[in-house]
Design an enzyme around this catalytic site. Sequence first.
Site, short mmCIF file in Angstrom:
data_model
loop_
_atom_site.label_atom_id
_atom_site.label_comp_id
_atom_site.label_asym_id
_atom_site.label_seq_id
_atom_site.Cartn_x
_atom_site.Cartn_y
_atom_site.Cartn_z
N GLY A 1 24.74 49.40 -5.63
CA GLY A 1 23.79 48.41 -6.28
C GLY A 1 22.68 48.89 -7.15
N GLY B 1 18.67 48.10 -8.62
CA GLY B 1 17.16 47.66 -8.37
C GLY B 1 16.40 47.52 -9.70
N GLY B 2 15.22 47.36 -9.58
CA GLY B 2 14.40 47.06 -10.94
C GLY B 2 14.25 48.36 -11.55
N MET B 3 14.29 49.46 -10.84
CA MET B 3 14.20 50.85 -11.91
C MET B 3 15.18 51.72 -11.39
SD MET B 3 10.01 51.57 -11.12
CE MET B 3 10.56 52.70 -9.77
N ALA B 4 16.03 51.80 -10.48
CA ALA B 4 17.31 52.73 -10.04
C ALA B 4 18.40 51.92 -9.52
CB ALA B 4 16.61 53.50 -8.80
N VAL C 1 21.96 52.54 -7.35
CA VAL C 1 22.30 53.33 -6.04
C VAL C 1 23.84 53.64 -6.18
CG1 VAL C 1 22.37 53.38 -3.42
CG2 VAL C 1 20.33 52.45 -4.90
N LYS D 1 20.34 57.54 -5.17
CA LYS D 1 19.59 56.77 -6.02
C LYS D 1 19.11 57.43 -7.09
CE LYS D 1 15.71 53.37 -5.07
NZ LYS D 1 14.69 52.74 -3.99
N ASP E 1 6.40 46.44 0.84
CA ASP E 1 7.47 45.43 0.31
C ASP E 1 8.49 45.29 1.41
OD1 ASP E 1 8.45 44.03 -1.55
OD2 ASP E 1 9.37 45.80 -2.62
#
Length: 681
Positions: A18, A20-23, A25, A40, A134
Amino acid sequence: MNKGYVLNGRYEIIGRLGEGGMADVYLAEDLILKRKVAVKLLRLDFRDNPKAKKRFQHEAMAATQLDNPHIVGIYDVDEVEGMQYLVMEFVDGEDLKKYIKDNFPIPYAEVVNIMEQICSAVSEAHRHNIIHRDLKPQNILVDKNGYIKITDFGISRAGSEDTMTQTRSIIGSIHYLSPEQIKGQMATARSDIYSLGIILYEILTGKVPFNGDTAVSIAIKHSQTPMPSVRDFDPRIPQAMENVVLKATAKNPDDRYQTVNDMAADLNTSLDKSRANEPRFAVEPPEDTANEATRVMPFAPLGDTTPSADAKPASREPESTSQENNNKKKTPKKKRRRRWLIIGGIAGILLIILAFIMIASASGKTTVPIVSGTLETEAETKIQDADLTVGKVKYQSSDKIDRHRVISSSPKEDKKVKKGTKINLIVSSGPRMVRVGNYVGQEYDVVKQKLEDEGFTVHKRNAPSGTFRSGRILQQDFQADKRFNPSTKTLTFVVSTGVKRITLKDLTGMTKSQVVAYSNKVEINPTFDYTYSSDQPKGRVVRQSPNANESIQQGGNVAVWISRGTKKDNSDELKSFNMRITIPYLQDTSTAASSSSLNESDESGEESSDTNSGGSNENVVLIYLKDHDHNLSTVYKQMVITQDTQVLLPFKLSNNEVGKYKVVRDGKTIMRDNNVTYDSH
């Protein structure tokens, strides 16, 4: 990062899990400890961003402090060739968001179990003075056994940390954010409790309580709108369980649970019968709330100086009276100051809302570019040039779109979207290739259905067998463990008809053609010989072996003697002899080429075939023989060969006769001898 890449000489990448906004995985194999892990990796466009790097390092430090079975463990933190990465425990399952979607409605007892596991993890973080900030279903993983793991401590912070840089900034997911975080105030443990209450609401109803067209509208609802009732959605939910939601999501942090453990304990008894008649949770307003609400009302006439109709004309009063009035005016000044404080507070809230609106509208609009048919790398460049970002890239097989080219995008091409929107791509992985196995000995009908479901065309040829019972596969015309394109590949099987017994009829008096017709019908193999006979005319069957009414296996042989007619005393003596010939096997050139590139095709995913698998390249051979009893115009014997094969040809010739034979394959004569004599053999 491509499959097979070995990170830092230890972690071999298996595939993407998957982003994310910065990384991003990835699933990887730890080559030293021989276990699967999640890696990650900070995205390329954030590697020079100090804030992103600090947040990435912060996640590692925060998670490594925590030791709880419901928190994803951190195994390794390192940097190689400018790439910062975390190596984490791999959870084989899905996030809670998808779990809710796949399993809704979830039984109440299971809801309690899920929330208790989540609370256990959050309580451990709070015990170490770490606020997650979060919490949301996307950051909660559920393995295949229903075990909960919390991840992503990227924006968590220590309770003692200086928060000056965090005020007036919104960090976290708006659907799960507490009112105080939305106002830019400091997040506390009770802010996490608010998020837990929203998560509990979503597990019970399958949706979040507040939605809207913009983040601002959702934020306002979190701050001002009462929490919707879960019992309005499902009246069967116990009031005690709804009370847990209401108390956890109270607007004022002081009205919420003091600790996560308090919330878990309350939820644990929410299904008890002793709480069946519990009243609905309600927050009591402060004692002077009603009075203060009334005081707000006079704001409007503050500037109204028009005298009323009954007012008397102004007159100069004695000085003592004026002094008394001045003393009386001191008290209203305090009220005015309070009013101005309230007005200032309202103005501040309006400014925050206005800032949200300005941020939401500042990004502007752009058009999704045309990317279908382009290479994946070209599509990513086009998307970035249009002030958009590349979202999830999903690979899908296609017979029409070449490998690595884009099939479609979401949102669709030419659609107007906000700048910065993520554009998801579906990219062709080329024709769908399916790996096949060795099916010899298996039930043909089962295998056929399975392969046809995959898209293959399946053909069958029958053959008797004393080894496999009827319906079992004897041979297959393709090599096992190879991958083929189902839309273009036909798979052929030789299937056992089992051992069938045939009771022979009396063949005496039949012609040769009649014997052949009968043999084809009952599936036996006749062999012919010739003899003189005074009982049967020339060309008729004299005798057979096995005899009439005897039983043989289907596919077995029956010897048949055909009359030459009555022997004449002056006839030449017939001489019998056998000639041994070797019929060469011909391998099809296209199949040979395919065979020579088996290893190469397996790597590339191209279709391959096996020339040595049973029946994959059979030679059908016809043998014609001419002697005293046979005519060269009729087939003496038909054979199927898969290798060089030796055959004995029986000749019977008189002194003045010359024998002949020829071997035909695919309509071409491959062997011939027109001068066969007793002396020459």
